[in-house]
Design an enzyme around this catalytic site. Structure first.
Site, short mmCIF file in Angstrom:
data_model
loop_
_atom_site.label_atom_id
_atom_site.label_comp_id
_atom_site.label_asym_id
_atom_site.label_seq_id
_atom_site.Cartn_x
_atom_site.Cartn_y
_atom_site.Cartn_z
N ASP A 120 34.17 21.34 13.53
CA ASP A 120 33.06 20.72 12.78
C ASP A 120 32.28 19.75 13.67
O ASP A 120 31.81 18.70 13.21
CB ASP A 120 33.57 20.02 11.51
CG ASP A 120 34.09 21.01 10.48
OD1 ASP A 120 33.75 22.20 10.57
OD2 ASP A 120 34.84 20.59 9.59
N ASP A 179 40.59 18.20 12.46
CA ASP A 179 39.74 18.55 11.32
C ASP A 179 39.74 17.36 10.36
O ASP A 179 39.86 17.51 9.15
CB ASP A 179 40.28 19.81 10.63
CG ASP A 179 39.39 20.28 9.49
OD1 ASP A 179 38.19 19.94 9.50
OD2 ASP A 179 39.88 20.97 8.58
N HIS A 205 35.63 13.58 11.02
CA HIS A 205 34.42 14.11 11.66
C HIS A 205 33.43 13.05 12.12
O HIS A 205 32.33 13.39 12.55
CB HIS A 205 33.69 15.11 10.76
CG HIS A 205 34.57 16.19 10.22
ND1 HIS A 205 35.55 16.80 10.97
CD2 HIS A 205 34.61 16.79 9.00
CE1 HIS A 205 36.15 17.72 10.24
NE2 HIS A 205 35.62 17.72 9.03
#
Length: 245
Positions: A139, A110, A113
């Protein structure tokens, strides 16, 4: 989901920000490790809100590591947790994480990205994931954002990289050796699961190829012969499946 629903009601000033459907995916993919003192790595600390969340989720004895590029994140460390500072696109830092804290049962990316970050982290941390472990990247909708190095069908995106993992997992069955040779990653993956904005890859080490089972009249026969066949043709007349009555 019940743990996460309750946790969100008792958060402190350290914010947790997730898409709601992520919590169900966490339960599906990480639930097997609860109460088993797993080794867990999360890339991306931000406000530190997920540190107590994962600490409560995995339970006593878990080895919990949180990594971020921002040195200010050191302040979020809690007892029985480790905060490591470094760049997730730096192979040397990733190797140090694995050597110091691995092998991991579960890894969650996380972080930044960006495409190069997600792919580099996967390639260098995958060897530090235990047999039976799960590597999750969340994501992954950023794979469709040019500003993150992605874009629709962008070859350099993590989603396209993950689609390539599907091919590599199935390379046992290649019938086009020149353009689709066997890939050793086929010996290391049990499955690749795509969710909305999440990709989870499950590790399964095996030396032997898949085995076909044929059973009739109580007799069971095992074979790997289909893996050696080339120029396969349909087993059905005219290449069509049998008609259903």
């Amino acid at each position: 989901m019940s743990y996460f629903a309750e946790y969100l009601k008792r958060t402190d000033a350290r914010a947790v920000s997730k898409w709601l459907h992520y919590f169900e995916v966490y339960g599906r993919e990480f639930g097997r490790f609860r109460g088993r003192a797993p080794r867990f790595l999360e890339i991306g600390i931000w406000n530190g809100g997920s540190i107590p969340m994962w600490k409560g989720y995995f339970g006593t004895g878990a080895h919990l590591v949180f990594a971020d590029i921002d040195p200010a994140c050191r302040k979020h460390a809690e007892p029985e947790t480790f905060v490591e500072i470094g760049d997730q696109s730096d192979p040397a830092f990733l190797a140090r994480l694995g050597e110091t804290h691995g092998p991991f049962d579960a890894i969650l990316d996380d972080g930044g990205h960006f495409m190069h970050q997600q792919i580099t982290s996967f390639e260098h941390l995958w060897p530090h994931l235990r047999d039976g472990g799960v590597y999750m990247v969340e994501d992954t909708h950023t794979s469709y954002w040019p500003g993150f190095g992605g874009g629709y069908r962008e070859p350099a995106s993590f989603i396209e990289f993950a689609k390539g993992l599907i091919d590599r997992m199935h390379s046992w069955y290649t019938d086009q050796d020149a353009i689709f040779p066997f890939d050793e990653m086929a010996r290391q993956m049990r499955g690749i699961r795509f969710y909305d904005s999440i990709v989870a890859v499950e590790k399964h080490l095996r030396a032997d190829p898949p085995t076909q089972v044929t059973a009739a009249n109580g007799q069971v026969r095992l074979s790997r012969r289909p893996l050696a066949v080339r120029g396969r043709k349909s087993a059905f007349p005219m290449g069509l499946p049998p008609k259903r009555s």
